[in-house]
Write an enzyme that holds these catalytic residues in place. Structure first.
Site, PDB file in Angstrom:
ATOM      1  N   TYR A 184       1.567  -1.402   0.335  1.00  0.00           N
ATOM      2  CA  TYR A 184       0.234   0.291  -0.321  1.00  0.00           C
ATOM      3  C   TYR A 184       0.687   1.374   0.051  1.00  0.00           C
ATOM      4  O   TYR A 184       1.815   1.069   0.395  1.00  0.00           O
ATOM      5  CB  TYR A 184      -0.483  -0.377   0.612  1.00  0.00           C
ATOM      6  CG  TYR A 184      -1.703  -1.114   1.206  1.00  0.00           C
ATOM      7  CD1 TYR A 184      -2.816  -0.721   0.443  1.00  0.00           C
ATOM      8  CD2 TYR A 184      -2.020  -2.061   2.304  1.00  0.00           C
ATOM      9  CE1 TYR A 184      -4.527  -1.940   0.530  1.00  0.00           C
ATOM     10  CE2 TYR A 184      -3.251  -2.505   2.289  1.00  0.00           C
ATOM     11  CZ  TYR A 184      -3.981  -2.985   1.508  1.00  0.00           C
ATOM     12  OH  TYR A 184      -5.381  -3.869   1.300  1.00  0.00           O
ATOM     13  N   HIS A 197      -0.474   4.686  -1.231  1.00  0.00           N
ATOM     14  CA  HIS A 197      -1.546   5.769  -0.878  1.00  0.00           C
ATOM     15  C   HIS A 197      -0.589   7.480  -0.777  1.00  0.00           C
ATOM     16  O   HIS A 197      -0.837   7.967   0.025  1.00  0.00           O
ATOM     17  CB  HIS A 197      -2.035   6.089   0.608  1.00  0.00           C
ATOM     18  CG  HIS A 197      -2.977   4.787   1.258  1.00  0.00           C
ATOM     19  ND1 HIS A 197      -4.017   4.431   0.134  1.00  0.00           N
ATOM     20  CD2 HIS A 197      -2.882   3.359   1.890  1.00  0.00           C
ATOM     21  CE1 HIS A 197      -4.525   3.789   0.620  1.00  0.00           C
ATOM     22  NE2 HIS A 197      -3.908   2.848   1.572  1.00  0.00           N
ATOM     23  N   GLU A 246      -3.280  -0.317  -3.653  1.00  0.00           N
ATOM     24  CA  GLU A 246      -4.487   0.713  -3.619  1.00  0.00           C
ATOM     25  C   GLU A 246      -5.057   0.967  -5.199  1.00  0.00           C
ATOM     26  O   GLU A 246      -7.052   1.460  -5.042  1.00  0.00           O
ATOM     27  CB  GLU A 246      -4.637   1.173  -2.718  1.00  0.00           C
ATOM     28  CG  GLU A 246      -3.935   2.685  -3.456  1.00  0.00           C
ATOM     29  CD  GLU A 246      -2.623   2.773  -2.910  1.00  0.00           C
ATOM     30  OE1 GLU A 246      -2.001   3.765  -2.923  1.00  0.00           O
ATOM     31  OE2 GLU A 246      -1.720   1.284  -2.076  1.00  0.00           O
ATOM     32  N   ASP A 258      -6.391   8.112   4.931  1.00  0.00           N
ATOM     33  CA  ASP A 258      -5.041   8.188   4.689  1.00  0.00           C
ATOM     34  C   ASP A 258      -4.388   7.604   2.725  1.00  0.00           C
ATOM     35  O   ASP A 258      -3.645   7.970   2.155  1.00  0.00           O
ATOM     36  CB  ASP A 258      -4.724   6.176   4.577  1.00  0.00           C
ATOM     37  CG  ASP A 258      -5.869   5.455   3.949  1.00  0.00           C
ATOM     38  OD1 ASP A 258      -6.383   6.211   3.606  1.00  0.00           O
ATOM     39  OD2 ASP A 258      -5.299   4.138   4.091  1.00  0.00           O
TER      40      ASP A 258
END
Length: 367
Positions: A92, A94, A116, A268
């Site tokens: 991940y 972000h 993601e 996030d």
């Protein structure tokens, strides 16, 4: 391929990116897997289990020295030293809410593939979904806890009792997070309202919940009306790869009930509440204008055993493809290619480029 599994160092992050079973699958494929000693302990997975699966237990530096590093959370500043141009990082990221990390990945030339933004053929997000399910369900549990007076809340039991009204729960966003949050809230006996921009999604939710929740279009007027009534607000808004829109503005806090609670799962990605900021499991809340804010950016890390297995179930097939073919695997799978956020000094996620005013390319332009 040599694959590294470092221990997560984010505050109270107890997930691990690969289980011993997944490590065994990678090794049977012909890969070498380096697992940092103690990486799985937070999820109840011992070094001996990884060794039995064929992994080599190593230091953090050795794990990061692999050709591909598989993580759960984004690298923290102390880990930027390990980023380099011949590294594939699968985790991940972000990035739309992390300018420093974006710059570090670009400057190092690291090939950053973000869980993601990987898509399935049906446009769903298979590597985000399991953690969204966990976070959505947790959001209601967390919200119920912080509504207790001893936690700074209004002193309300989410489901009420006979003769006393239950709490009003407002869910912003009818996606995976919102649907799971609503399911738990309804199961606990709360009155639930979901707001979403898609009429089709609201029709679906009305059918799924058999009319037992209220659905409304997500407009500023409706948000402003509903936050006045809400005891608990759950933010579950998602724009893949991009910053979340600010749906609750600072001035709206003034019309909310004192001791009401906001749990912003979108934190996030910058959060959908203007006053939200990232917090940690050991200091999860703060109060603004009498409203309790919960902004833990790695909520599933609090239930690591469940979260680790749920995540690894989905990431392992993609990890095996990357291990077998390297970056060439992205050319074979357009959905996996959408996970490419940085490539040899170039930004390949337009939503992140928009967030920071950086020129970006599409993944297919660099592969």
């Amino acid at each position: 391929m040599i694959i590294g599994i470092p221990k997560e160092i984010k505050t109270l992050e107890n997930r691990v990116s690969m289980t011993p079973g997944a490590v065994g699958s990678l090794i049977r494929q012909g890969n070498e897997v380096l697992v940092e000693s103690g990486a799985g302990l937070g999820s109840g997975l011992t070094d001996e289990e990884y060794q039995a699966a064929g992994a080599k237990m190593v230091s953090a530096a050795e794990a990061w020295g692999a050709e591909m590093v598989i993580k759960v959370k984004e690298p923290l500043p102390s880990e930027f030293q390990y980023l380099r141009k011949d590294l594939i990082l699968f985790t991940y990221l972000h990035l739309a809410a992390a300018e420093d990390l974006t710059n570090a990945l670009l400057e190092s030339g690291t090939i950053g593939i973000a869980y993601e933004t990987v898509e399935s053929p049906d446009r769903t997000l298979p590597l985000l979904t399991p953690m969204s399910e966990v976070a959505g369900r947790m959001a209601t549990q967390v919200g119920a806890h912080y509504l207790e007076k001893t936690q700074g809340g209004r002193g309300i039991l989410l489901g009420g009792v006979p003769g006393v009204s239950p709490a009003e729960v407002l869910v912003l966003g009818g996606g995976v997070v919102g649907t799971n949050a609503a399911r738990i809230a309804m199961g606990m006996g709360a009155r639930v309202t979901i707001l979403d921009l898609s009429h089709g999604r609201l029709q679906y939710l009305d059918d799924v919940f058999n009319g037992r929740i209220t659905t409304m279009m997500s407009t500023e007027a409706n948000i402003r009306e509903m936050v006045q009534r809400a005891d608990l607000v759950i933010g579950g808004v998602l724009l893949p790869g991009a910053k979340a829109p600010k749906l609750i503005t600072r001035d709206m806090l003034g019309i909310m009930k004192e001791g009401s609670v906001i749990v912003d799962v979108a934190v996030d990605q910058g959060g959908c509440v203007e006053t939200i900021k990232p917090t940690t499991h050991d200091n999860p809340t703060y109060i603004v204008d009498g409203v309790v804010h919960y902004g833990v950016a790695n909520m599933p890390g609090a239930v690591p055993r469940t979260s680790t297995f749920a995540l690894v179930n989905q990431t392992t097939p993609y990890a095996m493809r990357l291990a077998a073919k390297g970056v060439a695997a992205l050319k074979d799978d357009p959905g996996l290619a959408l996970g490419l956020n940085t490539y040899k000094g170039k930004l390949t996620c337009p939503a992140v480029g928009e967030a920071f005013g950086i020129d970006s390319l599409k993944p297919e332009d660099v592969l």
